[in-house]
Write a protein that holds these residues in place. Structure first.
Motif, PDB file in Angstrom:
ATOM      1  N   GLY A 262      -5.489  62.759 -35.933  1.00  0.00           N
ATOM      2  CA  GLY A 262      -6.271  61.648 -36.480  1.00  0.00           C
ATOM      3  C   GLY A 262      -6.176  60.362 -35.679  1.00  0.00           C
ATOM      4  O   GLY A 262      -6.496  59.297 -36.186  1.00  0.00           O
ATOM      5  N   TRP A 263      -5.805  60.456 -34.407  1.00  0.00           N
ATOM      6  CA  TRP A 263      -5.587  59.223 -33.638  1.00  0.00           C
ATOM      7  C   TRP A 263      -6.894  58.555 -33.227  1.00  0.00           C
ATOM      8  O   TRP A 263      -6.977  57.345 -33.114  1.00  0.00           O
ATOM      9  N   LEU A 264      -7.933  59.370 -33.031  1.00  0.00           N
ATOM     10  CA  LEU A 264      -9.117  58.841 -32.354  1.00  0.00           C
ATOM     11  C   LEU A 264     -10.159  58.239 -33.296  1.00  0.00           C
ATOM     12  O   LEU A 264     -10.736  57.184 -33.001  1.00  0.00           O
ATOM     13  N   GLU A 265     -10.392  58.895 -34.423  1.00  0.00           N
ATOM     14  CA  GLU A 265     -11.483  58.475 -35.306  1.00  0.00           C
ATOM     15  C   GLU A 265     -11.397  56.995 -35.709  1.00  0.00           C
ATOM     16  O   GLU A 265     -12.413  56.287 -35.655  1.00  0.00           O
ATOM     17  N   PRO A 266     -10.195  56.504 -36.107  1.00  0.00           N
ATOM     18  CA  PRO A 266     -10.141  55.086 -36.504  1.00  0.00           C
ATOM     19  C   PRO A 266     -10.512  54.136 -35.367  1.00  0.00           C
ATOM     20  O   PRO A 266     -11.150  53.107 -35.591  1.00  0.00           O
ATOM     21  N   LEU A 267     -10.138  54.497 -34.136  1.00  0.00           N
ATOM     22  CA  LEU A 267     -10.455  53.622 -33.002  1.00  0.00           C
ATOM     23  C   LEU A 267     -11.971  53.528 -32.839  1.00  0.00           C
ATOM     24  O   LEU A 267     -12.541  52.440 -32.702  1.00  0.00           O
ATOM     25  N   LEU A 268     -12.626  54.696 -32.872  1.00  0.00           N
ATOM     26  CA  LEU A 268     -14.066  54.711 -32.639  1.00  0.00           C
ATOM     27  C   LEU A 268     -14.829  54.111 -33.820  1.00  0.00           C
ATOM     28  O   LEU A 268     -15.874  53.484 -33.639  1.00  0.00           O
ATOM     29  N   ALA A 269     -14.267  54.271 -35.026  1.00  0.00           N
ATOM     30  CA  ALA A 269     -14.946  53.735 -36.210  1.00  0.00           C
ATOM     31  C   ALA A 269     -15.037  52.209 -36.148  1.00  0.00           C
ATOM     32  O   ALA A 269     -16.059  51.620 -36.501  1.00  0.00           O
ATOM     33  N   ARG A 270     -13.985  51.560 -35.666  1.00  0.00           N
ATOM     34  CA  ARG A 270     -14.026  50.081 -35.550  1.00  0.00           C
ATOM     35  C   ARG A 270     -15.074  49.655 -34.549  1.00  0.00           C
ATOM     36  O   ARG A 270     -15.712  48.622 -34.708  1.00  0.00           O
ATOM     37  N   ILE A 271     -15.215  50.412 -33.490  1.00  0.00           N
ATOM     38  CA  ILE A 271     -16.186  50.041 -32.458  1.00  0.00           C
ATOM     39  C   ILE A 271     -17.598  50.295 -32.950  1.00  0.00           C
ATOM     40  O   ILE A 271     -18.522  49.555 -32.631  1.00  0.00           O
ATOM     41  N   LYS A 272     -17.748  51.321 -33.777  1.00  0.00           N
ATOM     42  CA  LYS A 272     -19.071  51.564 -34.358  1.00  0.00           C
ATOM     43  C   LYS A 272     -19.460  50.402 -35.284  1.00  0.00           C
ATOM     44  O   LYS A 272     -20.595  49.947 -35.277  1.00  0.00           O
ATOM     45  N   GLU A 273     -18.488  49.896 -36.044  1.00  0.00           N
ATOM     46  CA  GLU A 273     -18.764  48.774 -36.944  1.00  0.00           C
ATOM     47  C   GLU A 273     -19.159  47.532 -36.159  1.00  0.00           C
ATOM     48  O   GLU A 273     -20.012  46.766 -36.567  1.00  0.00           O
TER      49      GLU A 273
END
Ligand code: NAG
Ligand code: NAG
Length: 369
Positions: free
Chosen positions: A216-227
């Motif tokens: 689960g390391w990657l999804e939170p990083l990319l989610a912030r950038i999507k926001e």
């Protein structure tokens, strides 16, 4: 009397078979693919049987202790990379790590259409096992559709196994892994710029060459950038011991800052950040500066802010440089855990053409960069 004993034996055997059946049913039916459900529905003793694959040296992030007879050799090998190379070489390249995320993070859902990322890893004479454990952990713990490619940038390594052997090895991996070679020793920043320029993904994620990514390391990083595409997101950095390769969870209660010598330091997250998040520790922390080594950034945004200063020669200078360039939100994604190791190196790697750290920084600050 004999008949009674006979009955008892029959009953016990049937009971044993019923238990075995229940176990087999649980194991092979619904709980085959879902680790979590498996955990909840089975007794701990049964769970131990199932996690037999977690028993090798260093599995589940456990410490590796080298036998007494090998201690001398171990000390010799330690000098090569400034970490316990012998321990690292014993551990599987795809070793398992514990999931130490907050409970709230494990159940968080992320949008399906997150941007994908290229991973850029710079190495110079890195050990085979640490470099490839990094690559394997990225591949094994990233959803395939979010992982565009891995770009390895070789900053003029001299070791033989990092040449043809490495090229042949990465060709067998299920994700495209490219190796770019710097013609001469250029330093971390110029090597990273070369790697970044070659990426094809929407987001660039920079990693060190001796990391292990956790689930689960990657999804939170990319989610912030999507926001918000101007977010630059750092993971929580855990520690892998340089002596035993034990995985130790880091704290989500510290963030990056710098002291008056312009050295990057970790400080406790202040009360105002706790208040802003209303006590929800799964929300990201805003941080004044970031650890420059590990972060995700939107590729076009990276180019807009002028990427890195290619004149940056000094180890660690990039921490503050990037922080000052980014004028908007800098966030630490709090739902991901991430292991970087081995931490606390005894000798700091240096690059050729070293200069006085503070002098260069203060000149740069005065020029209003
Ligand atoms: C690592 O890979 C080996 C060989 O492919 C496999 O047997 C093992 O189960 C894997 N370990 C983990 C933790 O996935
Ligand atoms: C990632 O995004 C790029 C650019 O939008 C796209 O061309 C590429 O096919 C995507 N890769 C994957 C693996 O989804």
């Amino acid at each position: 009397m004999r008949r009674f004993v006979y009955c008892k034996v029959v009953l016990t055997t049937s009971l044993v078979w019923v238990l075995v059946d229940v176990f087999l049913l649980l194991y092979f039916s619904e709980c085959n693919k879902c680790d979590e459900r498996k955990d909840r529905s089975l007794l701990p003793a049964l769970r131990a049987v199932i996690s037999r694959s977690h028993e090798g040296p260093g599995e589940m992030g456990k410490a590796v202790n080298v036998p007494k007879d090998d201690q001398e050799k171990m000390k010799e090998l330690f000098k090569i990379n400034q970490f316990n190379l012998m321990a690292s070489d014993i551990i599987a390249l795809n070793r398992s790590l514990p999931d130490v995320r907050l409970d709230g993070c494990k159940t968080k859902l992320y949008p399906d259409d997150l941007p994908n990322t290229s991973i850029v890893i710079v190495f110079h004479n890195e050990a085979w096992s640490t470099l490839l454990r990094t690559v394997h952990s990225v591949i094994n713990r990233s959803p395939r559709h979010l992982l565009m490619e891995v770009v390895l940038v070789d900053d003029a390594s001299e070791r033989d196994f990092l040449q043809k052997k490495l090229e042949n090895y990465v060709r067998t991996l299920e994700v495209p892994v490219r190796i770019l070679r710097m013609e001469q020793r250029s330093g971390l920043i110029r090597a990273r710029l070369r790697g970044a320029a070659a990426t094809k993904g929407q987001v660039i994620t920079f990693l060190d060459a001796h990391c292990e990514c956790t689930v689960g390391w990657l999804e939170p990083l990319l989610a912030r950038i999507k926001e918000d595409r101007t977010s630059v997101v750092c993971p929580i950095i855990d520690v892998i011991s340089d002596e035993t390769f034990e995985y130790m969870a880091g704290s989500d209660m510290t963030y990056g800052g710098f002291n008056w010598k312009l050295n990057f330091r970790w400080y406790p997250v202040p009360q105002r950040e706790m208040d802003r998040r209303k006590g929800d520790r799964t929300l990201p922390v805003r941080t004044p500066t970031m650890a420059g080594g590990l972060f995700s950034i939107d590729k076009t945004y990276f180019e807009e802010i002028g990427s890195y200063d290619p004149g940056m020669d000094i180890w660690g200078g990039e921490n503050l440089e990037m922080s000052f360039r980014i004028c908007s939100a800098r966030l630490i994604g709090n739902c991901n855990m991430f292991a970087r190791g081995p931490r606390f190196r005894k000798a700091t790697p240096t690059f050729p053409r070293n200069g006085p750290v503070s002098q260069e920084h203060s000149a740069w600050l005065k020029s209003g960069g």
